[in-house]
Every structure is written in C-alpha cells, then in structure tokens.
Design a protein around this motif. Structure first.
Motif, PDB file in Angstrom:
ATOM      1  N   ASN A 113     -37.750  61.822 -35.285  1.00 48.55           N
ATOM      2  CA  ASN A 113     -39.060  62.114 -34.702  1.00 48.55           C
ATOM      3  C   ASN A 113     -39.421  63.582 -34.863  1.00 48.55           C
ATOM      4  O   ASN A 113     -40.550  63.931 -35.213  1.00 48.55           O
ATOM      5  CB  ASN A 113     -39.068  61.743 -33.210  1.00 48.55           C
ATOM      6  CG  ASN A 113     -39.073  60.253 -32.988  1.00 48.55           C
ATOM      7  OD1 ASN A 113     -39.432  59.490 -33.883  1.00 48.55           O
ATOM      8  ND2 ASN A 113     -38.654  59.808 -31.814  1.00 48.55           N
ATOM      9  N   VAL A 114     -38.433  64.465 -34.594  1.00 46.84           N
ATOM     10  CA  VAL A 114     -38.659  65.903 -34.739  1.00 46.84           C
ATOM     11  C   VAL A 114     -38.902  66.254 -36.207  1.00 46.84           C
ATOM     12  O   VAL A 114     -39.805  67.033 -36.538  1.00 46.84           O
ATOM     13  CB  VAL A 114     -37.455  66.700 -34.177  1.00 46.84           C
ATOM     14  CG1 VAL A 114     -37.634  68.192 -34.436  1.00 46.84           C
ATOM     15  CG2 VAL A 114     -37.304  66.439 -32.680  1.00 46.84           C
ATOM     16  N   LEU A 118     -48.243  69.466 -29.508  1.00 45.34           N
ATOM     17  CA  LEU A 118     -47.578  69.922 -28.279  1.00 45.34           C
ATOM     18  C   LEU A 118     -47.250  68.738 -27.374  1.00 45.34           C
ATOM     19  O   LEU A 118     -46.185  68.688 -26.753  1.00 45.34           O
ATOM     20  CB  LEU A 118     -48.464  70.935 -27.534  1.00 45.34           C
ATOM     21  CG  LEU A 118     -48.655  72.294 -28.211  1.00 45.34           C
ATOM     22  CD1 LEU A 118     -49.666  73.139 -27.433  1.00 45.34           C
ATOM     23  CD2 LEU A 118     -47.316  73.034 -28.311  1.00 45.34           C
ATOM     24  N   GLY A 119     -48.194  67.769 -27.307  1.00 43.83           N
ATOM     25  CA  GLY A 119     -47.950  66.567 -26.508  1.00 43.83           C
ATOM     26  C   GLY A 119     -46.791  65.754 -27.040  1.00 43.83           C
ATOM     27  O   GLY A 119     -45.938  65.278 -26.272  1.00 43.83           O
ATOM     28  N   VAL A 120     -46.721  65.595 -28.363  1.00 44.16           N
ATOM     29  CA  VAL A 120     -45.618  64.849 -28.995  1.00 44.16           C
ATOM     30  C   VAL A 120     -44.296  65.581 -28.791  1.00 44.16           C
ATOM     31  O   VAL A 120     -43.267  64.957 -28.504  1.00 44.16           O
ATOM     32  CB  VAL A 120     -45.894  64.642 -30.502  1.00 44.16           C
ATOM     33  CG1 VAL A 120     -44.670  64.042 -31.197  1.00 44.16           C
ATOM     34  CG2 VAL A 120     -47.102  63.737 -30.703  1.00 44.16           C
ATOM     35  N   ALA A 121     -44.325  66.941 -28.913  1.00 46.16           N
ATOM     36  CA  ALA A 121     -43.111  67.743 -28.715  1.00 46.16           C
ATOM     37  C   ALA A 121     -42.592  67.597 -27.285  1.00 46.16           C
ATOM     38  O   ALA A 121     -41.387  67.444 -27.057  1.00 46.16           O
ATOM     39  CB  ALA A 121     -43.404  69.215 -29.022  1.00 46.16           C
ATOM     40  N   TYR A 122     -43.519  67.597 -26.314  1.00 49.79           N
ATOM     41  CA  TYR A 122     -43.122  67.433 -24.907  1.00 49.79           C
ATOM     42  C   TYR A 122     -42.550  66.032 -24.677  1.00 49.79           C
ATOM     43  O   TYR A 122     -41.575  65.865 -23.938  1.00 49.79           O
ATOM     44  CB  TYR A 122     -44.320  67.674 -23.990  1.00 49.79           C
ATOM     45  CG  TYR A 122     -43.988  67.519 -22.523  1.00 49.79           C
ATOM     46  CD1 TYR A 122     -43.273  68.506 -21.844  1.00 49.79           C
ATOM     47  CD2 TYR A 122     -44.362  66.367 -21.828  1.00 49.79           C
ATOM     48  CE1 TYR A 122     -42.944  68.361 -20.505  1.00 49.79           C
ATOM     49  CE2 TYR A 122     -44.030  66.203 -20.491  1.00 49.79           C
ATOM     50  CZ  TYR A 122     -43.330  67.203 -19.831  1.00 49.79           C
ATOM     51  OH  TYR A 122     -42.996  67.043 -18.512  1.00 49.79           O
ATOM     52  N   ASN A 180     -41.010  64.129 -26.898  1.00 55.16           N
ATOM     53  CA  ASN A 180     -39.664  64.106 -27.486  1.00 55.16           C
ATOM     54  C   ASN A 180     -38.662  64.841 -26.597  1.00 55.16           C
ATOM     55  O   ASN A 180     -37.512  64.406 -26.433  1.00 55.16           O
ATOM     56  CB  ASN A 180     -39.682  64.736 -28.881  1.00 55.16           C
ATOM     57  CG  ASN A 180     -40.343  63.844 -29.919  1.00 55.16           C
ATOM     58  OD1 ASN A 180     -40.364  62.625 -29.773  1.00 55.16           O
ATOM     59  ND2 ASN A 180     -40.898  64.433 -30.954  1.00 55.16           N
ATOM     60  N   HIS A 181     -39.112  65.972 -26.016  1.00 56.64           N
ATOM     61  CA  HIS A 181     -38.248  66.738 -25.107  1.00 56.64           C
ATOM     62  C   HIS A 181     -37.888  65.900 -23.876  1.00 56.64           C
ATOM     63  O   HIS A 181     -36.727  65.878 -23.441  1.00 56.64           O
ATOM     64  CB  HIS A 181     -38.969  68.020 -24.680  1.00 56.64           C
ATOM     65  CG  HIS A 181     -38.228  68.806 -23.627  1.00 56.64           C
ATOM     66  ND1 HIS A 181     -37.075  69.507 -23.894  1.00 56.64           N
ATOM     67  CD2 HIS A 181     -38.477  68.967 -22.283  1.00 56.64           C
ATOM     68  CE1 HIS A 181     -36.638  70.085 -22.781  1.00 56.64           C
ATOM     69  NE2 HIS A 181     -37.477  69.766 -21.795  1.00 56.64           N
ATOM     70  N   SER A 182     -38.876  65.186 -23.331  1.00 56.17           N
ATOM     71  CA  SER A 182     -38.642  64.325 -22.150  1.00 56.17           C
ATOM     72  C   SER A 182     -37.656  63.218 -22.483  1.00 56.17           C
ATOM     73  O   SER A 182     -36.769  62.888 -21.683  1.00 56.17           O
ATOM     74  CB  SER A 182     -39.968  63.726 -21.663  1.00 56.17           C
ATOM     75  OG  SER A 182     -40.877  64.733 -21.314  1.00 56.17           O
ATOM     76  N   LYS A 183     -37.809  62.621 -23.676  1.00 57.25           N
ATOM     77  CA  LYS A 183     -36.890  61.563 -24.100  1.00 57.25           C
ATOM     78  C   LYS A 183     -35.468  62.105 -24.241  1.00 57.25           C
ATOM     79  O   LYS A 183     -34.500  61.436 -23.860  1.00 57.25           O
ATOM     80  CB  LYS A 183     -37.355  60.971 -25.428  1.00 57.25           C
ATOM     81  CG  LYS A 183     -38.521  60.004 -25.297  1.00 57.25           C
ATOM     82  CD  LYS A 183     -38.942  59.439 -26.635  1.00 57.25           C
ATOM     83  CE  LYS A 183     -37.935  58.476 -27.182  1.00 57.25           C
ATOM     84  NZ  LYS A 183     -38.376  57.858 -28.447  1.00 57.25           N
ATOM     85  N   LEU A 184     -35.343  63.319 -24.780  1.00 59.73           N
ATOM     86  CA  LEU A 184     -34.027  63.945 -24.946  1.00 59.73           C
ATOM     87  C   LEU A 184     -33.370  64.165 -23.589  1.00 59.73           C
ATOM     88  O   LEU A 184     -32.183  63.882 -23.414  1.00 59.73           O
ATOM     89  CB  LEU A 184     -34.170  65.271 -25.701  1.00 59.73           C
ATOM     90  CG  LEU A 184     -32.873  66.058 -25.943  1.00 59.73           C
ATOM     91  CD1 LEU A 184     -31.907  65.245 -26.802  1.00 59.73           C
ATOM     92  CD2 LEU A 184     -33.176  67.396 -26.612  1.00 59.73           C
TER      93      LEU A 184
END
Length: 351
Positions: A265-266, A300-304, A306-310
């Motif tokens: 995803n990243v 930024l929304g997608v990055a956040y 992905n961060h939440s999923k991590l």
C-alpha cells in the motif's frame, strides 16, 4: 564481534531485498499501466478495444498458469470442490472481469495522472463495502478519514483540465468492483481457510474472467473488429504486454509474501506520484495546481489510514503475545500443581 557483524549483515540483506521487491513491483505496475495506456489511447497505438485487451491478458495468464500448475508442477493446486468453485471463485472471477474491463476502458478517456488520483478512493470503497457486508465495524474516526480522502479526490477532479464524466464513471465503477472483489475474497475464500497465491489465483480465476468477458466482447467489440479487418495484430506488442501483466501478479505475490500488504500500500503511493510525474513530464498530460492540492489531501488521508492500520496490527500482535504468555504461564502452573499433587500422594503412600 563476528556474531554482531553477521547479524548486521543479515539485517542489511533483509532491507536490501525488501527494497528490491518494492522496486520490482513498482516497475512492473508502472510498466503495465503505461503500456495499457499506450495500446488503448487513440492518440498513441490507437487500439481502443479494452475488452479484447483484457481477454488477451486472461487467455495468456490462464495458459501460463496451467503450464506452471499442471505441467511443470511449480505450484500445488488448491483442493477445491465444484460446489465451492461455483459459489466462491466464480463470483470473484465475475467481479475481477468487470473491474479489469472498466479500468482498462478508462484509459481511453482519462489521463494516467487523473486515473491514479481516482484510485486513491480504493480504501474508501473497501471500508464502505466492508461495513455494509458487516466485515468491518463502523468507526466515526475511520469514516471521517474516508470523507477527507473523498474530498481530496473531489478537489482533484474539480481541477482536472481534461475532465470526462464517462471516463470518471468507468474508473469509479472499476474501483467499486475491485473493492467488492477484495471483500468477497475475505468472505468467500479466507473464511473457509483457502488462500490463493497469484499463480493458483490466475489458474482458477482467469478462465472465469475469460468466459464472462466473452459475452460483452461479442456484443460490443467483435462487430467493430470485424469491420476493421485491415488491422494488423502485432504479436510482439500484445505478447509482451500480456507477459508484463502476468509478471505483475508474481511481483504482488513476492512483495506481499516477503514483506506485507501494508508495504505494498505504501509502495503504491510512491508509484502513484511517479506515474503523475511521468504523465506530466513525458506524456505531457496537463496536471494543474488544484489537481495536486486535491490529490495531496487525499494522499494524507490514505497515509493516515495506512498508519492506523499499522498501529492496529501492532496492537493485535502485542495482544496475541500477551495471550500466549498467559496461556504458557497457566500451563506451567497447572503442570506444577499436578507435580505437587503427585508428590503429596507419593508421600502419603510412603508413610
């Protein structure tokens, strides 16, 4: 010292391999997207037959997957009954064929850069469909994140210089079908303990796609191709394009298997920015400041997300470790209790 050096070498090797897998996947994904655009775009190769192109891909992938599974025995086939195949694999094949058909069709009407911006809606679609089918729990924080991604994509669409409503509808349809396919894989296959790698996935799913695409091909594209009988089929172009599509499936397996789905995803975000830059600088697609601002917001929304999923994955792993520790502690206490009980009985017998 030697042990420390060996450890550091192992870590460096792992990092280098991870970046290599990411680079291979980005390169192949990049190549397939640009290649498909080149073939389908009326201003380039000018072969505007997305169903035919998708069928060529599926026929090629089906044949290669069959050879790898049945002839060369490179991969073991999954044990699957006809009933399970019809109820699980066939619906997934239908969704996949629709997703590929619509996404390839969008290249005729939209720029590569704008298509990548619209693809940022994938997490929104997956989460929304997951909530509707009760595979995901509704969370107001996650929904707010999904709204921010949607707003960013809407701004990017507003700033698109060559906006085509039909092309946007095709790409949004492709995103919806692909998101549904991903959720259905969880419901129909993963829940039954069945996992398919890209080769076995193509072995089972690609023939379904080919069969489902045949009907719209006969109705929509075959009459046009028949009239355009002067067209010369370039085997080098279509064979190399199909091979790239097949190699991309293997690269996905390599990347997810050796790293994680989150890494993909990243890496996908990096690939999207590279495609936007390439589309603007080489293909000469118009990318406006409003485009970039909107996609930046969506990014930024997608990055956040992905961060939440991590973070959620880390919390789940930590919880698993605590549970395992508690179970081991309970087992040890039980064993000690049994030993103490045995010792007591032995003492009574001796007395």
């Amino acid at each position: 010292m030697g042990k420390g050096e060996a450890l550091s070498e192992g870590v460096v090797r792992k990092i280098v391999l991870s970046y290599t897998y990411v680079a291979i996947w980005i390169f192949l994904s990049f190549t397939v997207i640009i290649y498909n655009k080149y073939i389908l775009d009326r201003k380039m190769y000018n072969w505007p037959y997305p169903i035919s192109l998708t069928m060529i891909h599926m026929a090629f992938c089906s044949s290669l997957a069959y050879l790898l599974v049945r002839v060369f025995k490179a991969v073991e086939p999954v044990t699957m009954s006809w009933d399970l195949y019809l109820r699980s694999v066939v619906p997934i094949g239908l969704l996949y064929s629709l997703s590929l058909w619509l996404s390839n069709s969008a290249y005729i009407y939209l720029s590569v850069s704008f298509i990548q911006m619209l693809k940022a809606l994938m997490p929104v679609a997956v989460y929304s469909i997951g909530v509707m089918l009760k595979k995901e729990g509704f969370k107001s924080e996650t929904m707010a994140n999904m709204v921010s991604i949607s707003v960013g994509v809407a701004i990017a669409a507003f700033g698109e210089a060559k906006f085509d409503s039909w092309g946007v509808m095709l790409q949004l349809g492709a995103v919806a079908f692909e998101a549904t396919r991903l959720v259905m894989i969880q419901i129909l296959l993963t829940s039954k303990g069945i996992t398919l790698n890209p080769i076995t996935s193509l072995y089972y799913v690609a023939p379904c796609c080919l069969a489902f695409l045949f009907v719209p091909w006969v109705l929509v594209e075959f009459p046009s191709l028949k009239e355009n009988s002067s067209f010369h089929f370039d085997y080098v172009i279509f064979a190399s394009n199909s091979f790239c599509a097949f190699a991309l499936n293997l690269a996905v397996f390599l990347l997810v298997g050796k790293t994680s789905a989150l890494t993909m995803n990243v890496a996908g975000v990096v690939k999207d920015w590279l495609l936007i830059a390439f589309s603007w600088s080489v293909i000469k697609d118009t990318v406006t400041p409003v485009n970039l601002f909107g996609y930046g917001l969506a990014f930024l929304g997608v990055a956040y997300y992905n961060h939440s999923k991590l973070q959620a994955m880390k919390a789940k792993e930590a919880q698993k470790k605590v549970q395992q520790t508690d179970e081991e502690s309970g087992r040890l206490l039980e064993e000690r209790g049994t030993e103490n009980s045995s010792d007591s009985k032995r003492d009574v017998t001796e007395d």
